[in-house]
Design an enzyme around this catalytic site. Sequence first.
Site, PDB file in Angstrom:
ATOM      1  N   SER A   8       0.813  -1.217   0.000  1.00 18.65           N
ATOM      2  CA  SER A   8       0.000   0.000   0.000  1.00 18.65           C
ATOM      3  C   SER A   8       0.845   1.264   0.000  1.00 18.65           C
ATOM      4  O   SER A   8       1.924   1.333   0.584  1.00 18.65           O
ATOM      5  CB  SER A   8      -0.935   0.004   1.208  1.00 18.65           C
ATOM      6  OG  SER A   8      -0.199  -0.010   2.420  1.00 18.65           O
ATOM      7  N   ASP A  12      -2.655   9.799   4.948  1.00 23.25           N
ATOM      8  CA  ASP A  12      -3.522   9.794   6.124  1.00 23.25           C
ATOM      9  C   ASP A  12      -4.008  11.213   6.387  1.00 23.25           C
ATOM     10  O   ASP A  12      -3.196  12.138   6.492  1.00 23.25           O
ATOM     11  CB  ASP A  12      -2.761   9.286   7.357  1.00 23.25           C
ATOM     12  CG  ASP A  12      -2.259   7.863   7.186  1.00 23.25           C
ATOM     13  OD1 ASP A  12      -2.806   7.145   6.341  1.00 23.25           O
ATOM     14  OD2 ASP A  12      -1.306   7.484   7.899  1.00 23.25           O
ATOM     15  N   PHE A 102      -6.635   7.272   4.134  1.00 22.74           N
ATOM     16  CA  PHE A 102      -7.182   6.922   5.441  1.00 22.74           C
ATOM     17  C   PHE A 102      -7.658   8.220   6.066  1.00 22.74           C
ATOM     18  O   PHE A 102      -6.873   9.153   6.271  1.00 22.74           O
ATOM     19  CB  PHE A 102      -6.112   6.263   6.314  1.00 22.74           C
ATOM     20  CG  PHE A 102      -6.551   5.974   7.721  1.00 22.74           C
ATOM     21  CD1 PHE A 102      -7.508   5.010   7.981  1.00 22.74           C
ATOM     22  CD2 PHE A 102      -5.993   6.660   8.791  1.00 22.74           C
ATOM     23  CE1 PHE A 102      -7.920   4.734   9.277  1.00 22.74           C
ATOM     24  CE2 PHE A 102      -6.387   6.391  10.097  1.00 22.74           C
ATOM     25  CZ  PHE A 102      -7.350   5.422  10.337  1.00 22.74           C
ATOM     26  N   GLN A 172      -2.402  -6.532   8.087  1.00 21.73           N
ATOM     27  CA  GLN A 172      -3.761  -5.982   8.119  1.00 21.73           C
ATOM     28  C   GLN A 172      -4.741  -6.714   7.209  1.00 21.73           C
ATOM     29  O   GLN A 172      -5.945  -6.697   7.454  1.00 21.73           O
ATOM     30  CB  GLN A 172      -3.750  -4.493   7.733  1.00 21.73           C
ATOM     31  CG  GLN A 172      -3.028  -3.609   8.710  1.00 21.73           C
ATOM     32  CD  GLN A 172      -1.657  -3.231   8.217  1.00 21.73           C
ATOM     33  OE1 GLN A 172      -0.948  -4.086   7.696  1.00 21.73           O
ATOM     34  NE2 GLN A 172      -1.276  -1.984   8.389  1.00 21.73           N
ATOM     35  N   THR A 223       6.690  -9.626  16.083  1.00 15.60           N
ATOM     36  CA  THR A 223       6.949  -8.453  16.913  1.00 15.60           C
ATOM     37  C   THR A 223       5.998  -8.453  18.106  1.00 15.60           C
ATOM     38  O   THR A 223       4.826  -8.789  17.976  1.00 15.60           O
ATOM     39  CB  THR A 223       6.784  -7.155  16.108  1.00 15.60           C
ATOM     40  OG1 THR A 223       5.475  -7.119  15.523  1.00 15.60           O
ATOM     41  CG2 THR A 223       7.815  -7.090  14.980  1.00 15.60           C
ATOM     42  N   GLY A 225       5.788  -5.637  20.386  1.00 18.11           N
ATOM     43  CA  GLY A 225       5.745  -4.297  20.949  1.00 18.11           C
ATOM     44  C   GLY A 225       6.922  -4.017  21.873  1.00 18.11           C
ATOM     45  O   GLY A 225       8.084  -4.257  21.531  1.00 18.11           O
ATOM     46  N   GLY A 228       9.727  -6.610  22.478  1.00 17.32           N
ATOM     47  CA  GLY A 228      10.744  -6.933  21.498  1.00 17.32           C
ATOM     48  C   GLY A 228      10.260  -7.836  20.380  1.00 17.32           C
ATOM     49  O   GLY A 228       9.089  -7.813  19.993  1.00 17.32           O
ATOM     50  N   ASP A 257       6.656  -0.892  10.596  1.00 18.78           N
ATOM     51  CA  ASP A 257       7.277  -0.660   9.291  1.00 18.78           C
ATOM     52  C   ASP A 257       8.739  -0.262   9.463  1.00 18.78           C
ATOM     53  O   ASP A 257       9.601  -0.662   8.676  1.00 18.78           O
ATOM     54  CB  ASP A 257       6.524   0.428   8.531  1.00 18.78           C
ATOM     55  CG  ASP A 257       5.059   0.078   8.308  1.00 18.78           C
ATOM     56  OD1 ASP A 257       4.737  -1.126   8.268  1.00 18.78           O
ATOM     57  OD2 ASP A 257       4.238   1.016   8.183  1.00 18.78           O
TER      58      ASP A 257
END
Length: 327
Positions: A8, A12, A102, A172, A223, A225, A228, A257
């Site tokens: 994508s 935004d 978005f 997503q 991942t 958060g 780690g 990302d």
Amino acid sequence: MGIAVTGSIATDHLMTFPGRFTDQLLADRLDRVSLSFLVDQLEIRRGGVAANISFGLGLLGLRPVLIGAVGSDFEPYRVWLKQHGVDTDSVRVSTELHTARFLCTKDRAQNQIATFYAGAMAEAREIDLGSVIRRTGRLSLVMISPDDPEAMTRHTRACRKLGIPFAADPSQQLARLDGPEALELISGARWLFTNEYEAALLQERTGLTQQQILNKVGCWVTTHGAQGVRLERTGHDPLAVPAVEVPGAVDPTGVGDGFRAGFLAGLAWGVPEQHAAQLGCAVAATVLDYVGTQEYRLYRDSLVSRLRMSYGPECVAHLTAHLRELT
């Protein structure tokens, strides 16, 4: 190592309503809602998963090939990406549709009303990976990130047919995929990327156990958060890489990302995957310091300092030479 990133490309539009949405809703009129909110703040930010990953790779000195579909309104965004080292010549420009958007309005209670317009992203399915390779030369890795589902499937099949290693990042789009579709996107991937929730959703969608999925990919990168990253592959002990601590994080948008950009850069440089993951975590931590997904900058001294404080001199020894081009 030539890296292409498919997925994508979007902008935004983020607005702030100073009141509360709930104060405007009438309990006995919810079957016919017609409301307009006067907002007092608008921010327009560059985004899209593939564009964000490519931006990070560009900052690290690579020249990634961005593959996706946009509208004719893309030109200022194209200039921005080119200025930051991204090859945008394989981006398809629609003659009829706008670049994906978005649109999100939040109130003072942090409630959100959001809409995503896919727009030109639907035309990504028309992009032929073979023609990209004829223009750029042989690719060493194709990162297949969230996109039009048909485009993701087409690029995955092309990689298998052409014998090009690929990384699968359905994230997503998992919510839209059924089991066979999800399985096709990940089977044979050199790298599989998910977060913790998506890892569980992938198992639910495919009906496979964690080990069965591991048997279909080279390495599964999950991942977690602030906890780690975990790297797993069949026949090896899991590798856990702690996150870089970020006191007072500003904005979590685009952190995943940023990790992918750092990790892929490390792989391109040929450093051990542990140190590639550590670089990914350091880039992700830098993204947290800024509002927006492409507003951050990577400075050599601060990045090396973060790596040294979090992971020690061995990590720095493997990465320093590759960071010399940073200011």
